[in-house]
Write a protein that holds these residues in place. Structure first.
Motif, PDB file in Angstrom:
ATOM      1  N   ALA A 164      39.993 -35.817  26.260  1.00 31.26           N
ATOM      2  CA  ALA A 164      40.395 -36.420  24.993  1.00 31.26           C
ATOM      3  C   ALA A 164      39.870 -37.845  24.918  1.00 31.26           C
ATOM      4  O   ALA A 164      39.703 -38.519  25.928  1.00 31.26           O
ATOM      5  CB  ALA A 164      41.917 -36.408  24.867  1.00 31.26           C
ATOM      6  N   MET A 168      44.151 -41.029  22.129  1.00 29.53           N
ATOM      7  CA  MET A 168      45.303 -40.380  22.757  1.00 29.53           C
ATOM      8  C   MET A 168      46.019 -41.320  23.715  1.00 29.53           C
ATOM      9  O   MET A 168      47.242 -41.453  23.685  1.00 29.53           O
ATOM     10  CB  MET A 168      44.855 -39.137  23.521  1.00 29.53           C
ATOM     11  CG  MET A 168      45.947 -38.456  24.323  1.00 29.53           C
ATOM     12  SD  MET A 168      45.333 -37.241  25.504  1.00 29.53           S
ATOM     13  CE  MET A 168      44.603 -38.331  26.749  1.00 29.53           C
ATOM     14  N   THR A 381      41.070 -32.065  22.853  1.00 33.22           N
ATOM     15  CA  THR A 381      42.368 -32.730  22.816  1.00 33.22           C
ATOM     16  C   THR A 381      43.252 -32.093  23.883  1.00 33.22           C
ATOM     17  O   THR A 381      43.032 -30.958  24.301  1.00 33.22           O
ATOM     18  CB  THR A 381      43.076 -32.608  21.452  1.00 33.22           C
ATOM     19  OG1 THR A 381      43.409 -31.230  21.204  1.00 33.22           O
ATOM     20  CG2 THR A 381      42.212 -33.137  20.326  1.00 33.22           C
ATOM     21  N   GLN A 382      44.239 -32.849  24.314  1.00 37.48           N
ATOM     22  CA  GLN A 382      45.275 -32.320  25.191  1.00 37.48           C
ATOM     23  C   GLN A 382      46.476 -33.248  25.109  1.00 37.48           C
ATOM     24  O   GLN A 382      46.399 -34.333  24.531  1.00 37.48           O
ATOM     25  CB  GLN A 382      44.795 -32.190  26.635  1.00 37.48           C
ATOM     26  CG  GLN A 382      44.534 -33.497  27.350  1.00 37.48           C
ATOM     27  CD  GLN A 382      44.138 -33.327  28.812  1.00 37.48           C
ATOM     28  OE1 GLN A 382      43.295 -34.038  29.287  1.00 37.48           O
ATOM     29  NE2 GLN A 382      44.758 -32.410  29.532  1.00 37.48           N
ATOM     30  N   ALA A 408      49.805 -32.690  22.474  1.00 34.38           N
ATOM     31  CA  ALA A 408      48.511 -33.045  21.895  1.00 34.38           C
ATOM     32  C   ALA A 408      48.603 -33.428  20.424  1.00 34.38           C
ATOM     33  O   ALA A 408      47.968 -34.389  19.978  1.00 34.38           O
ATOM     34  CB  ALA A 408      47.534 -31.883  22.080  1.00 34.38           C
ATOM     35  N   ASN A 412      46.931 -37.180  19.223  1.00 38.90           N
ATOM     36  CA  ASN A 412      45.521 -37.034  18.852  1.00 38.90           C
ATOM     37  C   ASN A 412      45.402 -36.873  17.343  1.00 38.90           C
ATOM     38  O   ASN A 412      46.211 -36.172  16.724  1.00 38.90           O
ATOM     39  CB  ASN A 412      44.908 -35.795  19.515  1.00 38.90           C
ATOM     40  CG  ASN A 412      44.803 -35.924  21.015  1.00 38.90           C
ATOM     41  OD1 ASN A 412      43.823 -36.431  21.539  1.00 38.90           O
ATOM     42  ND2 ASN A 412      45.837 -35.450  21.722  1.00 38.90           N
TER      43      ASN A 412
END
Length: 433
Positions: A164, A168, A381-382, A408, A412
């Motif tokens: 990511a 984030m 993303t995470q 996430a 994000n």
């Protein structure tokens, strides 16, 4: 397509030495061919970023590539190779003044089939358009600037990033501050004066404006990247006496800030947030003051939740290298596993097929689930997590307590919105569980 390989000499003779070729990653290759994938791996192998960042990343690459070639990974990754092909790595030092030339050498002279690399956001900004021009599958494993896909290559075809981006980290850092620190009225930042540091401060300070409107920024420090000495900046922060000091320093810069700032009581006078501080836990130990807020650019290292894959990764890494894997190691691992997931899904190592399988892919890594759901399926993303540092004198080891996790969709931006636009909208569409 990935670089073509000539068929074996005997087969060539049977067609009278014609120019018939087949891709090394092609599912149509004859069974008796020895399949091999040349993989360029770029990370810091020298300089100040090598010890805390580049070498742990290289270690993880060596570990994962060996395990994949032997079919020793657990679960879904137990098959041998990339769709059956063995991986042959070529390691390149990112600590170079000719990064673009080094990249082109990998592609044009070494004829690699793909490139995984780059820690510095400056490197990624320079390489991204070149990779698109060279039409070579390139996977950024660590660099954090959101500019790569939001501003530089807005319609990527060949470039992916399996970690990511830094929005984030800094949205989550602001949420953690608001969730855990009482009576925050002022905050400041000390961040490196290049894309990653500038983006990180922009996103953290912007998030604080939304989440804690009453708090005010009182100082912004932007020393040169890899400067090493931060006396003037620390003096400025001590003068302003902010409740919170935010820093996205990484590698040797982060360690220097901890040592120099700790010696001058910066960490006792302000609550310091180190979004990339996890790499210093094992290296610095008691030199990190208790109470420091620490992130790992994802749920990596001590922030990773239990899983069979993480258990394997930590044990295998410690057995081989006699130290714990840090988040650069995790990021390298997830880039390599992303490439394997895509090739295995395509059942082919043909570049076009692998790219098509990579877009929008979801796959498991030691830190959890990765979703390639931004930038048309090219940006990961995470979820992530932050914790507060506490050194245990009895064991002589540091740990993180009061860990808070952020899913996430909470930290994000959604597809189609730039990071700053999303933050300034008040995190439109965010879902925080």
């Amino acid at each position: 397509m990935f670089q073509d390989r000539l068929l074996k000499k005997g087969l060539l003779a049977s067609v009278m030495a014609s120019a018939f070729v087949v891709s090394a990653f092609s599912s149509s290759a004859v069974a008796e061919d020895k399949k091999e994938v040349k993989l360029g791996v770029v990370t810091f192998l020298s300089g100040g970023a090598a010890g805390p960042f580049g070498i742990p990343a290289r270690n993880a690459a060596e570990l994962l590539i060996d395990a994949i070639n032997k079919g020793q990974l657990p679960g879904a990754y137990s098959s041998v190779g990339l769709a059956g092909a063995q991986i042959a790595p070529i390691f390149v030092d990112e600590n170079s003044k000719q990064k673009v030339a080094d990249y082109k050498k990998l592609v044009q002279k070494d004829e690699v089939d793909a490139v995984i690399g780059y820690i510095s956001s400056g490197s990624c900004k320079a390489i991204a358009p070149v990779a698109e021009e060279e039409k070579k599958l390139t996977v950024f494993f660590d660099c954090g600037t959101s500019q790569v896909f939001e501003d530089i290559i807005t319609s990527p075809k060949y470039v992916f990033r399996t970690s990511a981006h830094a929005t984030m980290d800094n949205v989550a850092a602001a949420r953690y501050v608001v969730d855990t620190v009482k009576d925050v009225s002022t905050y400041s930042g000390i961040n490196q004066n290049y894309a990653f540091g500038q983006d990180s401060w922009r996103d953290f300070s912007g998030s604080m404006k939304v989440l804690k409107e009453s708090a005010k920024s009182v100082s912004e420090q932007f020393p040169k990247v890899f400067a090493g000495q931060y006396g003037a900046e620390i003096s400025a922060l001590l003068t302003k006496k902010p409740d919170i000091v935010h820093s996205s320093f990484w590698g040797g810069d982060m360690e220097a800030l901890v040592i120099q700032g700790g010696g001058r009581q910066l960490f006792s006078r302000s609550k310091v947030v180190l979004t990339g501080g996890e790499t210093g836990i094992e290296r610095l130990g008691s030199q990190i003051p208790d109470g420091t807020i620490i992130g790992a650019r994802g749920p990596n290292g001590p922030l990773a939740e239990d899983s069979a894959l993480n258990d394997w990764f930590v044990k295998a890494y410690v057995d081989r290298f006699k130290s714990l894997p840090t988040y650069p190691s995790y990021h390298m691992a997830q880039a390599i596993l992303g490439v394997k997931s895509a090739a295995d899904k395509a059942n082919s190592t043909d570049q076009a097929a692998t790219i098509e399988a990579f877009k929008g892919l979801e796959f498991e890594v030691p830190s959890g689930k990765i979703s390639m759901n931004l930038a048309g399926g090219h940006q990961a993303t995470q979820g992530t997590a932050f914790g507060t540092y506490k050194f245990d004198k009895a064991s002589g080891k540091g740990t993180l307590v009061n860990i808070k996790r952020y899913n996430a969709a909470c930290v994000n931006p959604p597809e189609g919105m730039k990071s700053l636009e999303w933050i300034e909208s008040g995190f439109k569409g965010a879902v925080c569980k």
